[in-house]
Design a protein around this motif. Structure first.
Motif, mmCIF file in Angstrom:
data_model
loop_
_atom_site.group_PDB
_atom_site.id
_atom_site.type_symbol
_atom_site.label_atom_id
_atom_site.label_comp_id
_atom_site.label_asym_id
_atom_site.label_seq_id
_atom_site.Cartn_x
_atom_site.Cartn_y
_atom_site.Cartn_z
ATOM 1 N N TYR A 122 -28.078 10.396 22.019
ATOM 2 C CA TYR A 122 -26.656 10.453 21.650
ATOM 3 C C TYR A 122 -26.401 9.721 20.333
ATOM 4 O O TYR A 122 -25.781 10.254 19.420
ATOM 5 C CB TYR A 122 -25.805 9.861 22.772
ATOM 6 N N ASP A 151 -15.674 13.066 23.380
ATOM 7 C CA ASP A 151 -14.525 12.918 22.493
ATOM 8 C C ASP A 151 -14.913 12.280 21.168
ATOM 9 O O ASP A 151 -14.383 12.658 20.119
ATOM 10 C CB ASP A 151 -13.420 12.120 23.198
ATOM 11 N N LEU A 152 -15.855 11.365 21.175
ATOM 12 C CA LEU A 152 -16.345 10.796 19.929
ATOM 13 C C LEU A 152 -17.105 11.856 19.133
ATOM 14 O O LEU A 152 -16.971 11.935 17.912
ATOM 15 C CB LEU A 152 -17.230 9.575 20.179
ATOM 16 N N LYS A 209 -7.811 11.898 24.079
ATOM 17 C CA LYS A 209 -9.029 11.094 23.924
ATOM 18 C C LYS A 209 -9.698 11.296 22.566
ATOM 19 O O LYS A 209 -10.298 10.375 22.034
ATOM 20 C CB LYS A 209 -10.009 11.408 25.056
ATOM 21 N N SER A 253 -10.548 8.478 19.714
ATOM 22 C CA SER A 253 -11.876 8.341 19.102
ATOM 23 C C SER A 253 -11.815 8.404 17.582
ATOM 24 O O SER A 253 -12.640 7.790 16.902
ATOM 25 C CB SER A 253 -12.814 9.434 19.625
ATOM 26 N N GLU A 311 -21.266 15.276 29.592
ATOM 27 C CA GLU A 311 -20.198 14.300 29.763
ATOM 28 C C GLU A 311 -20.658 13.037 30.486
ATOM 29 O O GLU A 311 -20.055 11.995 30.305
ATOM 30 C CB GLU A 311 -19.024 14.942 30.489
ATOM 31 N N GLU A 312 -21.708 13.121 31.276
ATOM 32 C CA GLU A 312 -22.173 11.925 31.959
ATOM 33 C C GLU A 312 -22.903 10.980 31.012
ATOM 34 O O GLU A 312 -22.933 9.785 31.245
ATOM 35 C CB GLU A 312 -23.100 12.308 33.116
ATOM 36 N N ASN A 313 -23.499 11.497 29.966
ATOM 37 C CA ASN A 313 -24.335 10.670 29.116
ATOM 38 C C ASN A 313 -23.827 10.482 27.703
ATOM 39 O O ASN A 313 -24.363 9.695 26.959
ATOM 40 C CB ASN A 313 -25.752 11.254 29.062
ATOM 41 N N THR A 314 -22.835 11.252 27.286
ATOM 42 C CA THR A 314 -22.327 11.122 25.924
ATOM 43 C C THR A 314 -20.820 11.048 25.943
ATOM 44 O O THR A 314 -20.162 11.479 26.865
ATOM 45 C CB THR A 314 -22.743 12.314 25.048
ATOM 46 N N ASN A 315 -20.293 10.526 24.901
ATOM 47 C CA ASN A 315 -18.854 10.473 24.734
ATOM 48 C C ASN A 315 -18.445 11.721 23.964
ATOM 49 O O ASN A 315 -18.466 11.738 22.740
ATOM 50 C CB ASN A 315 -18.467 9.200 23.995
ATOM 51 N N ARG A 354 -11.922 5.222 15.439
ATOM 52 C CA ARG A 354 -13.205 4.563 15.175
ATOM 53 C C ARG A 354 -13.781 4.947 13.811
ATOM 54 O O ARG A 354 -14.676 4.287 13.311
ATOM 55 C CB ARG A 354 -14.194 4.893 16.293
#
Length: 185
Positions: free
Chosen positions: A5, A32-33, A69, A73, A26-30, A76
């Motif tokens: 990621y 929305d970022l 979301k 993001s 979706e479990e391992n990455t963001n 950032r």
């Protein structure tokens, strides 16, 4: 997974050198970022007319209408550089996205707003419009971020983009589904 990621995001920040679509687990990455980084890169590979950015002290403003979301993001990325200009994220509650103030407009995907009226008012104003709203690119928006299953895809309305006086690099266009409603695409 976290390293993959981070590697993907870093590659995207330095120029689309990974793959035309990003796997959005979706479990391992963001996710929305990743979408926010897509927006950053879309702006990076878009050119505005000289007259709209003639003052070298002008910041490149991404105006955000609504809140989701992805808009969270985007904050950032505040302060990064695009085309030698400092990136500035501005939240607009009143819908004021005046040209000269906003070079990019992100309309939150959950916004219940008459985007058609807004988009019509921006037709020739040099403002790059981006959203996740389904059908955005077919209803006068320039770039639609579309998530299908585990991928994020770009749909670019080239006719509207050109009418606004903006040009996009061939590199960006090659990564997208390009539509031109004016010629039956």
């Amino acid at each position: 997974m976290l390293l993959r990621y981070i590697f993907t995001v870093l590659l995207m920040l330095h120029g689309w050198s990974y793959t035309p679509t990003i796997v959005a687990d979706e479990e391992n990455t963001n996710v929305d970022l990743v979408k926010a980084v897509f927006i950053y890169n879309i702006a990076k590979f878009t050119r505005w007319p000289e007259s709209s950015l003639s003052d070298s002290s002008i910041k490149l403003n991404i105006c955000v209408l609504g809140k989701d979301k992805v808009s969270d993001s985007l904050t950032r990325l505040n302060g990064r550089s695009i085309q030698g200009r400092t990136l500035n994220i501005l939240f607009r509650k009143d819908g004021n996205v005046a040209p000269g103030v906003c070079q990019v407009l992100y309309i939150a995907g959950n916004l219940e707003y008459d985007s058609g009226t807004l988009l019509t008012s921006l037709t020739d104003k040099h403002v790059l419009t981006i959203s996740e709203i389904p059908g955005f690119s077919q209803h006068g928006g320039m770039v639609e971020l579309k998530q299908s299953e585990d991928k994020i895809r770009l749909i670019i309305n080239l006719r509207v983009t050109k009418k606004a006086g903006l040009s996009m690099s061939a590199r960006l266009l090659n990564l997208a589904s390009v539509i031109d409603p004016g010629d039956g695409s």
